[in-house]
Scaffold this active site. Structure first.
Site, PDB file in Angstrom:
ATOM      1  N   GLY A   1      -2.537  -6.625   5.572  1.00 50.03           N
ATOM      2  CA  GLY A   1      -3.459  -7.391   4.082  1.00 50.03           C
ATOM      3  C   GLY A   1      -2.833  -8.590   4.279  1.00 50.03           C
ATOM      4  O   GLY A   1      -2.935  -9.064   2.612  1.00 50.03           O
TER       5      GLY A   1
ATOM      6  N   SER B   1      -3.758 -11.451   5.121  1.00 49.65           N
ATOM      7  CA  SER B   1      -4.709 -13.189   5.972  1.00 49.65           C
ATOM      8  C   SER B   1      -5.304 -13.428   5.196  1.00 49.65           C
ATOM      9  O   SER B   1      -6.004 -14.946   4.304  1.00 49.65           O
ATOM     10  CB  SER B   1      -5.548 -12.441   6.583  1.00 49.65           C
ATOM     11  N   ARG B   2      -5.464 -12.617   3.831  1.00 47.87           N
ATOM     12  CA  ARG B   2      -6.216 -13.451   2.155  1.00 47.87           C
ATOM     13  C   ARG B   2      -5.114 -12.837   1.249  1.00 47.87           C
ATOM     14  O   ARG B   2      -3.817 -11.818   0.843  1.00 47.87           O
ATOM     15  CB  ARG B   2      -6.899 -12.731   2.295  1.00 47.87           C
TER      16      ARG B   2
ATOM     17  N   VAL C   1      -4.710  -0.517   9.499  1.00 53.48           N
ATOM     18  CA  VAL C   1      -4.172   0.038   9.014  1.00 53.48           C
ATOM     19  C   VAL C   1      -4.375   1.719   8.723  1.00 53.48           C
ATOM     20  O   VAL C   1      -3.875   2.749   8.185  1.00 53.48           O
ATOM     21  CB  VAL C   1      -2.778  -0.397   7.483  1.00 53.48           C
TER      22      VAL C   1
ATOM     23  N   ASN D   1       0.654  -3.941   1.586  1.00 57.74           N
ATOM     24  CA  ASN D   1      -0.604  -4.301   0.705  1.00 57.74           C
ATOM     25  C   ASN D   1      -1.736  -4.494   0.412  1.00 57.74           C
ATOM     26  O   ASN D   1      -2.642  -4.470  -0.542  1.00 57.74           O
ATOM     27  CB  ASN D   1      -0.045  -5.793   0.579  1.00 57.74           C
TER      28      ASN D   1
ATOM     29  N   SER E   1      -1.504  -0.333  -8.550  1.00 57.49           N
ATOM     30  CA  SER E   1      -2.144  -1.008  -9.817  1.00 57.49           C
ATOM     31  C   SER E   1      -2.448  -0.353 -10.991  1.00 57.49           C
ATOM     32  O   SER E   1      -1.736   0.783 -11.373  1.00 57.49           O
ATOM     33  CB  SER E   1      -3.812  -1.176  -8.434  1.00 57.49           C
TER      34      SER E   1
ATOM     35  N   TYR F   1     -10.073   4.043  -6.432  1.00 56.57           N
ATOM     36  CA  TYR F   1      -9.529   3.388  -5.856  1.00 56.57           C
ATOM     37  C   TYR F   1      -8.581   3.774  -7.047  1.00 56.57           C
ATOM     38  O   TYR F   1      -7.261   3.803  -6.087  1.00 56.57           O
ATOM     39  CB  TYR F   1      -9.929   1.745  -6.498  1.00 56.57           C
TER      40      TYR F   1
ATOM     41  N   ALA G   1      -7.548   6.526  -7.965  1.00 59.46           N
ATOM     42  CA  ALA G   1      -6.676   7.902  -7.510  1.00 59.46           C
ATOM     43  C   ALA G   1      -5.799   7.456  -6.709  1.00 59.46           C
ATOM     44  O   ALA G   1      -4.084   7.419  -6.075  1.00 59.46           O
ATOM     45  CB  ALA G   1      -8.067   8.520  -6.869  1.00 59.46           C
TER      46      ALA G   1
ATOM     47  N   LYS H   1      -4.308   4.705  -6.002  1.00 62.17           N
ATOM     48  CA  LYS H   1      -2.861   3.406  -6.323  1.00 62.17           C
ATOM     49  C   LYS H   1      -2.281   4.603  -7.181  1.00 62.17           C
ATOM     50  O   LYS H   1      -1.301   4.086  -7.157  1.00 62.17           O
ATOM     51  CB  LYS H   1      -3.857   2.169  -7.472  1.00 62.17           C
TER      52      LYS H   1
ATOM     53  N   ILE I   1      -5.168 -10.192 -11.078  1.00 59.51           N
ATOM     54  CA  ILE I   1      -4.853 -11.116 -10.436  1.00 59.51           C
ATOM     55  C   ILE I   1      -6.016 -11.811  -9.479  1.00 59.51           C
ATOM     56  O   ILE I   1      -7.346 -11.178  -8.949  1.00 59.51           O
ATOM     57  CB  ILE I   1      -4.412 -10.987  -9.507  1.00 59.51           C
TER      58      ILE I   1
END
Ligand code: NAP
Length: 245
Positions: A11, A13-14, A63, A89, A141, A154, A156, A158, A187
């Site tokens: 991940g 690309s950004r 992935v 990531n 996170s 999310y 769960a 992380k 972030i």
């Protein structure tokens, strides 16, 4: 310095991933910039790294797909002869209250965020064991540590990343491989742009350092955990969140 090391950043690309890729490349690593849909952005990251005198290549791979992750990683090992640093990531959100969350939204987030990291560790571990060394850094996170309303899937995924990191750390330690997690707070990226202004202001009130984090804050922590200097640190979760957790 990371001269001579080969690093895969998923991940990249950004957002945070692209900053991690630039930072590892600036320290001398050859960086594989993985992306899923954003081919043009991944090519830009590679161009930026090359313009700064670094080495990088973009590779498309979802992935969450076990076989695709395996193909990507065996291709890297074939081409570069080693894989020294793996940064998991890649991540997505599909927010919603738990009582309304669809099965698809739960599965999609778990598949990318947690299974994606497992897939990449699973396919990298044999090579790192052969090399008798490696660095795995997984992006968790603050939501995985504290839980976050509206993010059951999310949070769960992380929290799962933390368990995965700790288990991998124990299994791989005897071969000189470390596995750690970085847990970012708030972030500024496209992922957090999606939040409402009200939610963003509320977040700021809860950040002791009174500012949002930058992608560089996270990239610096990842670069440290990926370095030789961090060789006696494994199974840890490093919060980079301005003091929130
Ligand atoms: P972002 O700006 O939305 O970027 C997400 C990246 O993940 C993109 O490069 C995207 O690639 C890639 N990706 C998504 N699904 C993928 C898949 N199936 N296979 C490969 N790549 C995939 O997100 P971000 O804010 O930089 O977040 C990066 C990581 O930090 C995530 O794990 C996130 O959960 C975590 N994090 C972020 C924050 C924050 O405040 N931003 C806080 C805590 C944790 P494509 O565009 O090519 O699809």
């Amino acid at each position: 310095m990371l001269t001579g090391k080969v690093a895969l950043v998923t991940g990249a690309s950004r957002g945070i991933g692209s900053e991690i890729a630039r930072t590892l490349a600036a320290k001398g690593a050859t960086v594989i910039v993985n992306y899923n849909g954003s081919a043009a952005k991944a090519a830009e990251v590679v161009a930026e790294i090359e313009a700064a005198g670094g080495k990088a290549e973009a590779i498309q791979c979802n992935v969450a797909d076990f076989a695709q992750a395996g193909e990507m990683i065996s291709g890297i090992i074939k081409q570069y002869g080693s894989l020294d640093i793996l940064v998991n990531n890649a991540g997505i959100t599909r927010d919603g209250l738990v009582m309304k969350m669809s099965e698809e939204d739960f599965d999609a987030v778990l598949s990318t965020n947690l299974k994606g990291a497992f897939n990449c560790i699973r396919h990298s571990a044999r090579q790192m064991i052969k090399q008798r060394g490696g660095r795995i850094v997984n992006i968790s996170s603050i939501s995985g540590i504290r839980g976050n309303a509206g993010q059951a899937n999310y949070s769960a995924s992380k929290a799962g990343i933390i368990g995965l990191t700790k288990a991998a750390a124990r299994e791989l330690a005897s071969r000189g491989i470390t596995a750690n997690a970085v847990a970012p707070g708030f972030i500024v990226t496209e992922m957090t742009d999606a939040l409402s202004d009200e939610m963003k202001e509320k977040m700021l009130e809860n950040i002791p350092l009174r500012r949002y984090g930058t992608t560089k804050d996270i990239a610096n922590a990842v670069a440290f955990l990926a370095s030789d200097e961090a060789g006696y640190i494994t199974g840890q979760v490093l919060s980079v969140d301005g003091g929130m957790a």
